[in-house]
Write a protein that holds these residues in place. Structure first.
Motif, PDB file in Angstrom:
ATOM      1  N   PHE A  19      -9.860 -38.789   0.525  1.00  0.00           N
ATOM      2  CA  PHE A  19     -10.863 -37.731   0.490  1.00  0.00           C
ATOM      3  C   PHE A  19     -11.772 -37.802  -0.745  1.00  0.00           C
ATOM      4  N   HIS A  20     -11.625 -38.846  -1.543  1.00  0.00           N
ATOM      5  CA  HIS A  20     -12.465 -39.041  -2.734  1.00  0.00           C
ATOM      6  C   HIS A  20     -12.466 -37.792  -3.636  1.00  0.00           C
ATOM      7  N   LEU A  21     -11.254 -37.310  -3.930  1.00  0.00           N
ATOM      8  CA  LEU A  21     -11.128 -36.081  -4.717  1.00  0.00           C
ATOM      9  C   LEU A  21     -11.315 -36.311  -6.219  1.00  0.00           C
ATOM     10  N   ALA A  22     -11.268 -37.553  -6.643  1.00  0.00           N
ATOM     11  CA  ALA A  22     -11.410 -37.891  -8.064  1.00  0.00           C
ATOM     12  C   ALA A  22     -10.342 -37.219  -8.926  1.00  0.00           C
ATOM     13  N   LEU A  23      -9.148 -37.083  -8.337  1.00  0.00           N
ATOM     14  CA  LEU A  23      -8.044 -36.462  -9.070  1.00  0.00           C
ATOM     15  C   LEU A  23      -6.939 -37.463  -9.417  1.00  0.00           C
ATOM     16  N   GLY A  24      -7.169 -38.736  -9.116  1.00  0.00           N
ATOM     17  CA  GLY A  24      -6.131 -39.736  -9.341  1.00  0.00           C
ATOM     18  C   GLY A  24      -5.670 -39.804 -10.783  1.00  0.00           C
ATOM     19  N   LYS A  25      -6.617 -39.833 -11.707  1.00  0.00           N
ATOM     20  CA  LYS A  25      -6.265 -39.904 -13.135  1.00  0.00           C
ATOM     21  C   LYS A  25      -5.487 -38.671 -13.553  1.00  0.00           C
ATOM     22  N   ASP A  26      -5.953 -37.501 -13.110  1.00  0.00           N
ATOM     23  CA  ASP A  26      -5.263 -36.250 -13.461  1.00  0.00           C
ATOM     24  C   ASP A  26      -3.855 -36.220 -12.864  1.00  0.00           C
ATOM     25  N   MET A  27      -3.725 -36.679 -11.611  1.00  0.00           N
ATOM     26  CA  MET A  27      -2.403 -36.699 -10.974  1.00  0.00           C
ATOM     27  C   MET A  27      -1.444 -37.606 -11.722  1.00  0.00           C
ATOM     28  N   LEU A  28      -1.888 -38.826 -12.031  1.00  0.00           N
ATOM     29  CA  LEU A  28      -1.026 -39.787 -12.716  1.00  0.00           C
ATOM     30  C   LEU A  28      -0.646 -39.298 -14.109  1.00  0.00           C
ATOM     31  N   LEU A  29      -1.624 -38.711 -14.807  1.00  0.00           N
ATOM     32  CA  LEU A  29      -1.332 -38.183 -16.142  1.00  0.00           C
ATOM     33  C   LEU A  29      -0.351 -37.024 -16.057  1.00  0.00           C
ATOM     34  N   SER A  30      -0.547 -36.143 -15.081  1.00  0.00           N
ATOM     35  CA  SER A  30       0.351 -34.995 -14.921  1.00  0.00           C
ATOM     36  C   SER A  30       1.768 -35.450 -14.570  1.00  0.00           C
ATOM     37  N   ILE A  31       1.874 -36.454 -13.690  1.00  0.00           N
ATOM     38  CA  ILE A  31       3.182 -36.980 -13.319  1.00  0.00           C
ATOM     39  C   ILE A  31       3.878 -37.596 -14.526  1.00  0.00           C
ATOM     40  N   PHE A  32       3.133 -38.390 -15.286  1.00  0.00           N
ATOM     41  CA  PHE A  32       3.703 -39.027 -16.479  1.00  0.00           C
ATOM     42  C   PHE A  32       4.177 -37.986 -17.483  1.00  0.00           C
ATOM     43  N   ARG A  33       3.337 -36.996 -17.725  1.00  0.00           N
ATOM     44  CA  ARG A  33       3.716 -35.954 -18.683  1.00  0.00           C
ATOM     45  C   ARG A  33       4.922 -35.159 -18.182  1.00  0.00           C
ATOM     46  N   MET A  34       4.947 -34.877 -16.881  1.00  0.00           N
ATOM     47  CA  MET A  34       6.067 -34.137 -16.308  1.00  0.00           C
ATOM     48  C   MET A  34       7.379 -34.886 -16.523  1.00  0.00           C
ATOM     49  N   VAL A  35       7.384 -36.180 -16.201  1.00  0.00           N
ATOM     50  CA  VAL A  35       8.609 -36.979 -16.340  1.00  0.00           C
ATOM     51  C   VAL A  35       9.028 -37.065 -17.805  1.00  0.00           C
ATOM     52  N   ALA A  36       8.073 -37.376 -18.674  1.00  0.00           N
ATOM     53  CA  ALA A  36       8.389 -37.539 -20.096  1.00  0.00           C
ATOM     54  C   ALA A  36       8.886 -36.233 -20.710  1.00  0.00           C
ATOM     55  N   GLN A  37       8.178 -35.139 -20.401  1.00  0.00           N
ATOM     56  CA  GLN A  37       8.538 -33.850 -20.997  1.00  0.00           C
ATOM     57  C   GLN A  37       9.880 -33.346 -20.488  1.00  0.00           C
ATOM     58  N   LEU A  38      10.136 -33.503 -19.184  1.00  0.00           N
ATOM     59  CA  LEU A  38      11.406 -33.034 -18.636  1.00  0.00           C
ATOM     60  C   LEU A  38      12.576 -33.880 -19.141  1.00  0.00           C
ATOM     61  N   ALA A  39      12.354 -35.191 -19.285  1.00  0.00           N
ATOM     62  CA  ALA A  39      13.414 -36.052 -19.812  1.00  0.00           C
ATOM     63  C   ALA A  39      13.758 -35.664 -21.253  1.00  0.00           C
ATOM     64  N   LEU A  40      12.716 -35.484 -22.061  1.00  0.00           N
ATOM     65  CA  LEU A  40      12.939 -35.073 -23.451  1.00  0.00           C
ATOM     66  C   LEU A  40      13.570 -33.689 -23.513  1.00  0.00           C
TER      67      LEU A  40
END
Length: 261
Positions: free
Chosen positions: A27-48
């Motif tokens: 759908f060309h939402l242009a949210l890919g970067k935000d999604m990947l960053l949010s996923i990375f931060r979620m994993v890192a923050q929850l692990a820590l």
């Protein structure tokens, strides 16, 4: 008995994250970067967080628990202002005070009057309860601030008309504050009115999956929802009242730009 999830199984399950990424691409939402960053931060923050909470629970010192609580409040206040797209200057202290005044009495009643853990400042209860209360108050405060300053910008003539008729700062903003509070409470009230029929809350689900008696889980969920409504009421009303005092001059001049909703 809680069923553990192995790390390989969790990694395999996480592959379903490709679905929102593919939808974003299609759908060309242009949210890919935000999604990947949010996923990375979620994993890192929850692990820590998991590692730190284990350490925090084992240590269980009052001053460390309070320090962590203060950090939660400041990060929460910063997130509210950022998501509301407003400048921190003039608002950070107001939002922090709103969260603190909303959280403190409710948390005190839960720990000292209802649950009574030993010790009363037990990190096992203090930190998760504070996290649930703060987390569920963020969206309400964001909505309230956005609504207030958007309305002040959109209805300038109405606002200045009140001032021209002799209203003071509080009187001129009263209708805007009422509208902001009504909108901020709407999602929580809708959730409360459909809980158990349309939705099964996360805390209750987690306790049932962990092996708790369903009726015990229901009682805990009722306590949390009541506590969230009370905290939201106090924090939003305090935040809006203090925000008006810090961003609007006594003569009625609004010294803050409207958010870009």
């Amino acid at each position: 008995m809680t069923i553990d999830i192995s790390w390989p199984a969790l990694a395999f399950f996480s592959l379903i994250l490709l679905v929102p990424l593919l939808i974003n691409w299609h759908f060309h939402l242009a949210l890919g970067k935000d999604m990947l960053l949010s996923i990375f931060r979620m994993v890192a923050q929850l692990a820590l967080l998991g590692v730190y909470l284990q350490f925090l629970f084992d240590l269980d010192k009052l001053w460390i628990n309070l320090l962590w609580l203060a950090l939660m409040l400041m990060v929460g206040a910063s997130a509210i202002i950022d998501k509301a797209k407003l400048p921190k200057r003039g608002l950070f202290l107001a939002v922090t005070c709103g969260l603190l005044l909303g959280l403190s009495p409710v948390l005190f009643i839960l720990l000292f009057g209802l649950l009574k853990p030993d010790p009363s400042y037990s990190a096992q209860y203090l930190i998760p309860l504070a996290g649930m209360l703060l987390g569920n108050s963020l969206s309400g405060n964001i909505i309230a601030l956005q609504r207030l300053y958007n309305r002040l910008s959109e209805a300038k003539q109405e606002y200045y008309g009140y001032l021209a008729l002799g209203a003071n700062r509080s009187q001129a903003t009263q209708s805007f504050v009422q509208s902001a509070m009504q909108q901020s409470f709407a999602p929580l009230l809708a959730s409360m009115s459909t809980v158990g029929i349309v939705t099964l809350p996360g805390m209750m689900t987690g306790q049932i999956l962990a092996g708790s008696d369903p009726l015990v889980a229901v009682k805990y969920q009722l306590v949390i929802l009541i506590a969230i409504l009370v905290m939201l009421s106090i924090s939003v009303s305090t935040t809006l009242s203090l925000s008006i005092r810090t961003t609007i001059s006594p003569c009625g001049r609004v010294n803050i730009p409207s958010p870009h909703a």
